[in-house]
Design an enzyme around this catalytic site. Sequence first.
Site, PDB file in Angstrom:
ATOM      1  N   MET A   1     -40.610 -78.285 -86.146  1.00  0.00           N
ATOM      2  CA  MET A   1     -41.977 -78.026 -85.745  1.00  0.00           C
ATOM      3  C   MET A   1     -42.383 -76.648 -86.241  1.00  0.00           C
ATOM      4  SD  MET A   1     -43.681 -77.857 -81.950  1.00  0.00           S
ATOM      5  CE  MET A   1     -42.664 -76.562 -81.320  1.00  0.00           C
ATOM      6  N   PRO A   2     -43.048 -76.548 -87.382  1.00  0.00           N
ATOM      7  CA  PRO A   2     -43.495 -75.248 -87.866  1.00  0.00           C
ATOM      8  C   PRO A   2     -44.601 -74.668 -86.986  1.00  0.00           C
ATOM      9  CG  PRO A   2     -43.506 -76.868 -89.638  1.00  0.00           C
ATOM     10  CD  PRO A   2     -43.284 -77.605 -88.368  1.00  0.00           C
ATOM     11  N   HIS A   3     -44.448 -73.392 -86.698  1.00  0.00           N
ATOM     12  CA  HIS A   3     -45.499 -72.671 -85.979  1.00  0.00           C
ATOM     13  C   HIS A   3     -45.828 -71.429 -86.795  1.00  0.00           C
ATOM     14  CE1 HIS A   3     -47.910 -71.142 -82.641  1.00  0.00           C
ATOM     15  NE2 HIS A   3     -47.488 -69.970 -83.055  1.00  0.00           N
ATOM     16  N   HIS A  40     -48.327 -76.266 -86.123  1.00  0.00           N
ATOM     17  CA  HIS A  40     -49.178 -75.494 -85.219  1.00  0.00           C
ATOM     18  C   HIS A  40     -49.554 -74.187 -85.892  1.00  0.00           C
ATOM     19  CE1 HIS A  40     -48.052 -78.059 -81.763  1.00  0.00           C
ATOM     20  NE2 HIS A  40     -46.962 -78.210 -82.498  1.00  0.00           N
TER      21      HIS A  40
END
Length: 65
Positions: A1-3, A40
Amino acid sequence: MPHVQITWVAGRTPEQKRKIAEKVTLTLIEEGRAKRENIHVSFHDVPATDYAEAGVLVSDQKRAP
């Protein structure tokens, strides 16, 4: 999940942020093989009085318009 967190001096419009969020998202999809729904992007707008560059508050810097 890249943020991705973008911290900068306040002053961009919601439209500018929309465009930047979309381009960052597309780059992560294309180059990072991330799924769109897992990406995100957050924007942290900091007042010029609370952000310094090279030891000088941005509000104290003389900048060209």
